[in-house]
Design an enzyme around this catalytic site. Sequence first.
Site, PDB file in Angstrom:
ATOM      1  N   LYS A  28     118.768 -28.108 -52.470  1.00  0.00           N
ATOM      2  CA  LYS A  28     118.912 -28.744 -51.182  1.00  0.00           C
ATOM      3  C   LYS A  28     117.663 -29.539 -50.836  1.00  0.00           C
ATOM      4  O   LYS A  28     117.703 -30.457 -50.019  1.00  0.00           O
ATOM      5  CB  LYS A  28     119.141 -27.699 -50.084  1.00  0.00           C
ATOM      6  CG  LYS A  28     120.367 -26.846 -50.264  1.00  0.00           C
ATOM      7  CD  LYS A  28     120.435 -25.776 -49.184  1.00  0.00           C
ATOM      8  CE  LYS A  28     121.568 -24.807 -49.449  1.00  0.00           C
ATOM      9  NZ  LYS A  28     121.533 -23.667 -48.557  1.00  0.00           N
ATOM     10  N   GLY A  29     116.571 -29.169 -51.418  1.00  0.00           N
ATOM     11  CA  GLY A  29     115.267 -29.692 -51.024  1.00  0.00           C
ATOM     12  C   GLY A  29     115.089 -31.186 -51.098  1.00  0.00           C
ATOM     13  O   GLY A  29     114.371 -31.774 -50.296  1.00  0.00           O
ATOM     14  N   GLU A  68     113.798 -35.161 -57.163  1.00  0.00           N
ATOM     15  CA  GLU A  68     113.421 -33.776 -56.874  1.00  0.00           C
ATOM     16  C   GLU A  68     112.321 -33.756 -55.816  1.00  0.00           C
ATOM     17  O   GLU A  68     111.481 -34.669 -55.780  1.00  0.00           O
ATOM     18  CB  GLU A  68     112.941 -33.115 -58.166  1.00  0.00           C
ATOM     19  CG  GLU A  68     112.445 -31.695 -58.046  1.00  0.00           C
ATOM     20  CD  GLU A  68     113.478 -30.671 -57.622  1.00  0.00           C
ATOM     21  OE1 GLU A  68     114.037 -30.813 -56.505  1.00  0.00           O
ATOM     22  OE2 GLU A  68     113.720 -29.717 -58.371  1.00  0.00           O
ATOM     23  N   ASP A  69     112.332 -32.744 -54.973  1.00  0.00           N
ATOM     24  CA  ASP A  69     111.313 -32.645 -53.935  1.00  0.00           C
ATOM     25  C   ASP A  69     109.944 -32.311 -54.509  1.00  0.00           C
ATOM     26  O   ASP A  69     108.941 -32.904 -54.135  1.00  0.00           O
ATOM     27  CB  ASP A  69     111.716 -31.656 -52.835  1.00  0.00           C
ATOM     28  CG  ASP A  69     112.036 -30.256 -53.341  1.00  0.00           C
ATOM     29  OD1 ASP A  69     112.022 -30.018 -54.569  1.00  0.00           O
ATOM     30  OD2 ASP A  69     112.327 -29.379 -52.505  1.00  0.00           O
ATOM     31  N   ASP A 121     106.914 -28.432 -59.957  1.00  0.00           N
ATOM     32  CA  ASP A 121     106.008 -27.291 -59.886  1.00  0.00           C
ATOM     33  C   ASP A 121     105.816 -26.735 -61.298  1.00  0.00           C
ATOM     34  O   ASP A 121     105.062 -27.287 -62.085  1.00  0.00           O
ATOM     35  CB  ASP A 121     106.636 -26.275 -58.923  1.00  0.00           C
ATOM     36  CG  ASP A 121     105.716 -25.144 -58.518  1.00  0.00           C
ATOM     37  OD1 ASP A 121     104.607 -25.039 -59.053  1.00  0.00           O
ATOM     38  OD2 ASP A 121     106.110 -24.344 -57.653  1.00  0.00           O
ATOM     39  N   LYS A 162     102.726 -30.632 -58.637  1.00  0.00           N
ATOM     40  CA  LYS A 162     101.707 -29.575 -58.690  1.00  0.00           C
ATOM     41  C   LYS A 162     101.372 -29.307 -60.148  1.00  0.00           C
ATOM     42  O   LYS A 162     101.834 -28.322 -60.727  1.00  0.00           O
ATOM     43  CB  LYS A 162     102.263 -28.277 -58.093  1.00  0.00           C
ATOM     44  CG  LYS A 162     102.100 -28.071 -56.651  1.00  0.00           C
ATOM     45  CD  LYS A 162     102.386 -26.593 -56.341  1.00  0.00           C
ATOM     46  CE  LYS A 162     103.135 -26.454 -55.065  1.00  0.00           C
ATOM     47  NZ  LYS A 162     103.442 -25.054 -54.747  1.00  0.00           N
ATOM     48  N   PHE A 217     101.475 -23.772 -51.011  1.00  0.00           N
ATOM     49  CA  PHE A 217     102.875 -23.575 -50.677  1.00  0.00           C
ATOM     50  C   PHE A 217     103.199 -24.484 -49.503  1.00  0.00           C
ATOM     51  O   PHE A 217     102.600 -24.361 -48.431  1.00  0.00           O
ATOM     52  CB  PHE A 217     103.181 -22.116 -50.336  1.00  0.00           C
ATOM     53  CG  PHE A 217     104.659 -21.846 -50.290  1.00  0.00           C
ATOM     54  CD1 PHE A 217     105.366 -21.599 -51.453  1.00  0.00           C
ATOM     55  CD2 PHE A 217     105.342 -21.882 -49.094  1.00  0.00           C
ATOM     56  CE1 PHE A 217     106.737 -21.371 -51.422  1.00  0.00           C
ATOM     57  CE2 PHE A 217     106.711 -21.658 -49.044  1.00  0.00           C
ATOM     58  CZ  PHE A 217     107.409 -21.403 -50.221  1.00  0.00           C
ATOM     59  N   VAL A 218     104.115 -25.426 -49.717  1.00  0.00           N
ATOM     60  CA  VAL A 218     104.423 -26.425 -48.702  1.00  0.00           C
ATOM     61  C   VAL A 218     105.865 -26.299 -48.223  1.00  0.00           C
ATOM     62  O   VAL A 218     106.748 -25.860 -48.958  1.00  0.00           O
ATOM     63  CB  VAL A 218     104.171 -27.857 -49.225  1.00  0.00           C
ATOM     64  CG1 VAL A 218     102.683 -28.092 -49.436  1.00  0.00           C
ATOM     65  CG2 VAL A 218     104.931 -28.119 -50.518  1.00  0.00           C
ATOM     66  N   ASP A 250     111.504 -25.664 -48.219  1.00  0.00           N
ATOM     67  CA  ASP A 250     111.773 -24.536 -47.339  1.00  0.00           C
ATOM     68  C   ASP A 250     110.987 -23.291 -47.707  1.00  0.00           C
ATOM     69  O   ASP A 250     110.388 -23.197 -48.770  1.00  0.00           O
ATOM     70  CB  ASP A 250     113.261 -24.192 -47.398  1.00  0.00           C
ATOM     71  CG  ASP A 250     113.644 -23.516 -48.706  1.00  0.00           C
ATOM     72  OD1 ASP A 250     114.220 -22.410 -48.658  1.00  0.00           O
ATOM     73  OD2 ASP A 250     113.383 -24.080 -49.786  1.00  0.00           O
ATOM     74  N   ARG A 300     113.173 -26.772 -43.443  1.00  0.00           N
ATOM     75  CA  ARG A 300     113.576 -27.992 -44.164  1.00  0.00           C
ATOM     76  C   ARG A 300     113.596 -29.205 -43.243  1.00  0.00           C
ATOM     77  O   ARG A 300     113.398 -30.326 -43.687  1.00  0.00           O
ATOM     78  CB  ARG A 300     114.967 -27.827 -44.781  1.00  0.00           C
ATOM     79  CG  ARG A 300     115.040 -26.872 -45.932  1.00  0.00           C
ATOM     80  CD  ARG A 300     116.413 -26.977 -46.606  1.00  0.00           C
ATOM     81  NE  ARG A 300     116.666 -25.894 -47.535  1.00  0.00           N
ATOM     82  CZ  ARG A 300     116.239 -25.868 -48.784  1.00  0.00           C
ATOM     83  NH1 ARG A 300     115.518 -26.849 -49.254  1.00  0.00           N
ATOM     84  NH2 ARG A 300     116.536 -24.853 -49.571  1.00  0.00           N
TER      85      ARG A 300
END
Length: 181
Positions: free
Chosen positions: A45-46, A101-102, A105, A133, A154-155, A161, A167
């Site tokens: 969902k991000g 993609e958000d 990582d 990241k 952590f964002v 979220d 979100r």
Amino acid sequence: MATTALQGLEVLYTRQQIAERVAEMGAEITRDLKGEKLVMVGVLKGAAPFLSDLARAVQVDATFDFVAVSSYGKGHRTSGAVKLIKDLDETVEGKNVLIVEDILDTGLTLSYLRKLMLNQKPKTLRIAALLDKPSRRIEKIDADYVGFSIPNLFVIGYGMDYAERYRNLPDICLMTPDHPE
């Protein structure tokens, strides 16, 4: 660093900084496509807010599709295993594909999705990640287009979220261990 009125969170990137960088990314993608059609694949969902803004910044004939994967569950630590929850609605064979993609990582999710899409033999396959990241990378993978490179923070916000919350924040904010849930 500024704080957002909602929740008293510390802002890492403001909505203005995000908008400016997304516009720049859209111009890069437009230039690279040279007028060819594009299928933008949002990772739910991000990535939904990022996909919406990026799509408006890309000046080519573009369509959307979505995939949903899970590697985090309800927490903030990856399980290490990626599970496909929703696959593409249509094949991307012979098409220019951009996975949106958000956050890049560990690389587990995007490595999995890249393999999945390459099996369909797209004409081109590129990746756009709003945040990168690199210090957390487990799988060797890079995005073709990156909004911002960040340290191991952590964002939340702008689609990202914590346990499905935050979100809707318009800025990208820091989630600190002492923040009340």
